[in-house]
Design an enzyme around this catalytic site. Structure first.
Site, PDB file in Angstrom:
ATOM      1  CG  ASP A   3      -1.886   1.103   1.286  1.00  0.00           C
ATOM      2  OD1 ASP A   3      -1.985   1.847   0.299  1.00  0.00           O
ATOM      3  OD2 ASP A   3      -2.539   1.283   2.324  1.00  0.00           O
ATOM      4  NE  ARG A  30      -4.382 -12.181  10.541  1.00  0.00           N
ATOM      5  CZ  ARG A  30      -3.652 -11.141  10.155  1.00  0.00           C
ATOM      6  NH1 ARG A  30      -3.294 -11.008   8.890  1.00  0.00           N
ATOM      7  NH2 ARG A  30      -3.277 -10.235  11.025  1.00  0.00           N
ATOM      8  N   GLY A  56       3.897   1.057   0.908  1.00  0.00           N
ATOM      9  CA  GLY A  56       5.210   0.517   0.588  1.00  0.00           C
ATOM     10  C   GLY A  56       6.227   0.665   1.711  1.00  0.00           C
ATOM     11  CG  ASP A  86      -5.590  -8.193   9.767  1.00  0.00           C
ATOM     12  OD1 ASP A  86      -4.691  -7.910   8.948  1.00  0.00           O
ATOM     13  OD2 ASP A  86      -5.751  -7.588  10.844  1.00  0.00           O
ATOM     14  CB  THR A 122       5.563  -3.003   5.468  1.00  0.00           C
ATOM     15  OG1 THR A 122       4.456  -2.316   6.041  1.00  0.00           O
ATOM     16  CG2 THR A 122       5.903  -4.231   6.293  1.00  0.00           C
ATOM     17  CG  LEU A 123       8.535  -3.911  -0.237  1.00  0.00           C
ATOM     18  CD1 LEU A 123       8.865  -5.349   0.102  1.00  0.00           C
ATOM     19  CD2 LEU A 123       7.703  -3.828  -1.507  1.00  0.00           C
TER      20      LEU A 123
HETATM   21  P1  IMP Z   1       2.195  -0.572   3.657  1.00  0.00           P
HETATM   22  O1  IMP Z   1       3.375  -0.573   4.581  1.00  0.00           O
HETATM   23  O2  IMP Z   1       1.356   0.655   3.748  1.00  0.00           O
HETATM   24  O3  IMP Z   1       2.532  -0.928   2.232  1.00  0.00           O
HETATM   25  O4  IMP Z   1       1.185  -1.633   4.205  1.00  0.00           O
HETATM   26  C1  IMP Z   1       1.440  -2.916   4.189  1.00  0.00           C
HETATM   27  C2  IMP Z   1       0.625  -3.638   5.232  1.00  0.00           C
HETATM   28  O5  IMP Z   1      -0.583  -2.949   5.609  1.00  0.00           O
HETATM   29  C3  IMP Z   1       0.197  -4.925   4.616  1.00  0.00           C
HETATM   30  O6  IMP Z   1       1.185  -5.906   4.812  1.00  0.00           O
HETATM   31  C4  IMP Z   1      -1.101  -5.193   5.318  1.00  0.00           C
HETATM   32  O7  IMP Z   1      -0.868  -5.887   6.509  1.00  0.00           O
HETATM   33  C5  IMP Z   1      -1.663  -3.838   5.655  1.00  0.00           C
HETATM   34  N1  IMP Z   1      -2.686  -3.428   4.654  1.00  0.00           N
HETATM   35  C6  IMP Z   1      -2.603  -2.440   3.740  1.00  0.00           C
HETATM   36  N2  IMP Z   1      -3.721  -2.363   2.995  1.00  0.00           N
HETATM   37  C7  IMP Z   1      -4.548  -3.338   3.460  1.00  0.00           C
HETATM   38  C8  IMP Z   1      -5.878  -3.795   3.082  1.00  0.00           C
HETATM   39  O8  IMP Z   1      -6.547  -3.289   2.158  1.00  0.00           O
HETATM   40  N3  IMP Z   1      -6.366  -4.829   3.801  1.00  0.00           N
HETATM   41  C9  IMP Z   1      -5.683  -5.446   4.809  1.00  0.00           C
HETATM   42  N4  IMP Z   1      -4.455  -5.061   5.180  1.00  0.00           N
HETATM   43  C10 IMP Z   1      -3.884  -4.021   4.515  1.00  0.00           C
END
Ligand code: IMP
Ligand code: MG
Length: 173
Positions: A100, A162, A102, A156, A104-105
């Site tokens: 989303d 999940r 990014g 989740d 975390t990645l």
């Molecule tokens: P990011 O760090 O914003 O890319 O978010 C990554 C983490 O947010 C994912 O690994 C999910 O655990 C959580 N996440 C983001 N969007 C969603 C969604 O639409 N549904 C469920 N979890 C989400």
């Protein structure tokens, strides 16, 4: 409950394709899959079984949480569960449920890169559009989805859903 966005059949077919792609790309080398907990465990379980049994595969998991501002790449990252294997000198594929923001990645990429992974690629089941802070290419993407909150197949909402066998958009959140 909810509206199905990606069916079980679509998931099965696409993950089989990703497995074939990864098998082709890793044919001369082993690979270490690093699943990001918790959301990726269902995708990863299907993905490893779609990768050719001739390819030496190692699997491990890690869990991180990041604090602070989702609109910047600053903020600190906390490793809640670390890997048990070393990634030094290995070909690694980070396995995510969804990218989303990014962030975390980005954090996981930096950690594994600092630990000396020989190559780092990313497989994500889902990709949301827009302003990802992870500005490298995503090597293996299952589906690009609209900017909606989705659940199921490992993803989740407040730890629920999940276990849904497909990807759904909840009607009311
Ligand atoms: P990011 O760090 O914003 O890319 O978010 C990554 C983490 O947010 C994912 O690994 C999910 O655990 C959580 N996440 C983001 N969007 C969603 C969604 O639409 N549904 C469920 N979890 C989400
Ligand atoms: Mg997650």
């Amino acid at each position: 409950m909810g509206t199905t966005l990606i069916t079980q059949e679509e998931l099965r077919a696409r993950i089989a394709e990703l497995g074939r792609q990864i098998s082709n790309d890793c044919v001369s080398q082993g690979v270490t899959l690093v699943g990001i907990l918790r959301g990726s465990f269902v995708f990863l379980a299907d993905l490893i079984r779609a990768i050719s049994p001739e390819i030496p595969i190692e699997v491990d998991f890690m869990s991180v949480s990041s604090y602070g501002d989702a609109t910047t790449t600053s903020g600190t990252v906390h490793i809640e569960k670390d890997l048990g294997v070393s990634v030094s000198g290995k070909h690694v594929i980070i396995v995510e449920d969804i990218v989303d923001t990014g962030l975390t990645l980005l954090h996981v990429y930096n950690i594994l890169s600092e630990r000396g992974a020989k190559s780092l690629r990313v497989a994500t089941l889902l990709e949301k559009p827009g302003n990802s802070k992870y500005n490298r290419p995503l090597d293996y993407v299952g589906f690009k989805i609209p900017d909606k909150f989705v659940v199921g197949f490992g993803l989740d909402y407040a730890q629920r859903y999940r276990n849904l066998p497909d990807i759904r958009v909840l009607d009311e959140i």
